[in-house]
Each structure stands twice: as structure tokens, then as C-alpha cells.
Design an enzyme around this catalytic site. Sequence first.
Site, PDB file in Angstrom:
ATOM      1  N   GLN A  83       0.828  -1.205   0.000  1.00  0.00           N
ATOM      2  CA  GLN A  83       0.000   0.000   0.000  1.00  0.00           C
ATOM      3  C   GLN A  83       0.860   1.252   0.000  1.00  0.00           C
ATOM      4  O   GLN A  83       2.073   1.205   0.163  1.00  0.00           O
ATOM      5  CB  GLN A  83      -0.937  -0.029   1.212  1.00  0.00           C
ATOM      6  N   GLU A  96       0.535  -8.771  11.189  1.00  0.00           N
ATOM      7  CA  GLU A  96       0.492  -7.623  10.267  1.00  0.00           C
ATOM      8  C   GLU A  96       1.115  -8.045   8.938  1.00  0.00           C
ATOM      9  O   GLU A  96       2.244  -8.504   8.902  1.00  0.00           O
ATOM     10  CB  GLU A  96       1.260  -6.457  10.909  1.00  0.00           C
ATOM     11  N   ASP A 134      -0.003 -12.949   6.284  1.00  0.00           N
ATOM     12  CA  ASP A 134      -1.401 -12.661   5.973  1.00  0.00           C
ATOM     13  C   ASP A 134      -2.289 -13.217   7.098  1.00  0.00           C
ATOM     14  O   ASP A 134      -2.254 -14.414   7.394  1.00  0.00           O
ATOM     15  CB  ASP A 134      -1.734 -13.353   4.636  1.00  0.00           C
ATOM     16  N   ASP A 183      -8.089  -5.316  13.593  1.00  0.00           N
ATOM     17  CA  ASP A 183      -7.781  -3.880  13.509  1.00  0.00           C
ATOM     18  C   ASP A 183      -7.349  -3.596  12.074  1.00  0.00           C
ATOM     19  O   ASP A 183      -6.179  -3.426  11.783  1.00  0.00           O
ATOM     20  CB  ASP A 183      -6.675  -3.540  14.510  1.00  0.00           C
ATOM     21  N   SER A 184      -8.329  -3.565  11.189  1.00  0.00           N
ATOM     22  CA  SER A 184      -8.029  -3.536   9.755  1.00  0.00           C
ATOM     23  C   SER A 184      -8.159  -2.132   9.176  1.00  0.00           C
ATOM     24  O   SER A 184      -8.715  -1.232   9.801  1.00  0.00           O
ATOM     25  CB  SER A 184      -9.036  -4.426   9.027  1.00  0.00           C
ATOM     26  N   PRO A 213      -5.660  -4.512   0.596  1.00  0.00           N
ATOM     27  CA  PRO A 213      -5.186  -5.700   1.313  1.00  0.00           C
ATOM     28  C   PRO A 213      -6.143  -6.221   2.388  1.00  0.00           C
ATOM     29  O   PRO A 213      -6.054  -7.378   2.782  1.00  0.00           O
ATOM     30  CB  PRO A 213      -3.852  -5.247   1.939  1.00  0.00           C
TER      31      PRO A 213
END
Length: 273
Positions: free
Chosen positions: A32, A107, A138, A155-156, A162
Site C-alpha cells: 500500500q 500484520e 497474511d 484492527d483492519s 489488502p
Amino acid sequence: KRQTWFTEYQTDSLSLGLRIEQILKAEETAFQDLLVAETETYGRLLALDGAVQTTDKDEFVYHEMITHVPLFMLDAPRKVAVIGGGDGGAIREILKHQTVQEAHLVEIDQAVVEAAREFFPAISSALSDPRAYVHYVDGIEWVKSARDFDVIVVDSTDPVGPAKGLFQAEFYQSIAKALSPQGILVAQSESPFLHQSLIRQMKAGMQTAFSDVRLYLAAIPTYPSGFWSFLMASKTPPSVSRRLNEDAIETRYWTPAIQHACFVLPKFVEDIV
Ligand code: AG3
């Protein structure tokens, strides 16, 4: 005054602007676009793909509420995992509970953790605690072989890029297998003003694996609409632990009264769920 602004385009017709003093890091990671900037109003800002994740001045609300609310439903939470949450803020709050023996951070993007360690020491330093374990994998794959967790916190980022799979029923089903019988899943579930159908879809997804799913709320000024929600799921109805008034933990938003009050929903939110 300098006119350099960070703008998050929250929807195609709504934005949040923050005047910035300095850009500290701008990087294309493997997953990202990552930005760290010094803002005038909210201190340091971490944005991923243009979306505000964390600011120094309001991160406490989100991190306290995504962790203490589920943890205080249990008498002795021991094993906890955070999926996403690379800034380390959720881990910091989880480790305030003395019963916790292992707090795993899962993470996918190591660059987020590295940026947090460099620019947000007050948020990320708990990642160096001996009870903290960091996995750069992942979350969807990791959860498949995880077992006996007391709490799993999702906690996305938003459900694009992703994090997409972190909002699907199949993922909640693997989390259900990874939790102990009394275990609790919590996921950030975006804004009741802007994302009603997502909230409904997440709730339905969780109900495929959990019999009790409830929504709670917190005020987070830098997230879209400033009014944020969380979904909490478990296989049996949770009740607040007697630790609530016994275990003194230092917080700035969460209080024992908020543990109950955050589940009281305004009419229009009740109507969503
Ligand atoms: N997780 C991000 C919540 C979503 C924010 N959305 C947005 N700004 N459009 C926060 C990560 C903090 N650990």
C-alpha cells in the site's frame, strides 16, 4: 500560513483536510501507499492508501475501545491476537491487562510496523514487550492454524485493497475455530453514518459462526464522520467481568461506565443492526 494539506477522500463526495507542517515519510510499500506527516491539529498522522489510520491525538479512543471492551468481558484473558494494527496501539492496550501472557500482532505489511517504530514510539513501543509476538504474514492464513485464543481483534484498514478478506464470513468462521469456547472476536466496523450496508453485511457474516453479535460505538474525530463502530462476536452471550472495578488500568477514553454505555445505541444505529 503554509498551505500544505493532507486530504482524505472519505467517499466520492466527502473529504477531511488536515493542514500539515511536514511530510516525514512517503513510501510505496509492497502492499500500500504509506504516509507519515506532522499535522497541526492532531499531531503525527499515519495514512495508508490515503486513509487516516492513526493520529497521535485521537488514537487512544480507537485503541482503548477496540481492546478493553472485549477484554473486560473475560475474567482472565491470556492469549490475544490482533490482525492488522501494525502501529502497535492495540497491543499496547492489551498488555495493560496483567492476565495476558501472549499478545500476537499479525500484520501483513512490515513497513507499517517499521514506520510506527520510527515515528510513533508512544504507540509502538509495546511491540518490544516480552509478551508481544510480531508475525509478518497474511492474517487470513495465520488464523487458520491459530487455536485457543481468548480474544481476536481485527484492527483492519477499510474493506478495499489488502484488507478486503478481513470482512468476509469465511474469515470469521476461521476466527471462531481459533477462539476458546468463551472467546471473543472484535472488528472495527466503520461508520454508522456512511457504511450501513457494510455493517449489516459484517454482522451477517459473523452470525454464520457466532450466536451473539453486538455493536458498540466510540467518537473518533479523524475517521469518516467522526462516529465509529465495532462489532463484537462470541459463541455465548458475554457478560462483564468482575475485574471491571478491581483491575485499575490507565485509560483516557474507556471507563468502567463506558464498558456498559458504549453498547447503548441511538435509534438510527439500532435500526441498522
Ligand atoms: N484502522 C483503521 C480504521 C479505518 C479508518 N478508515 C478511514 N480513515 N477511512 C486503524 C488502525 C489503527 N491501529
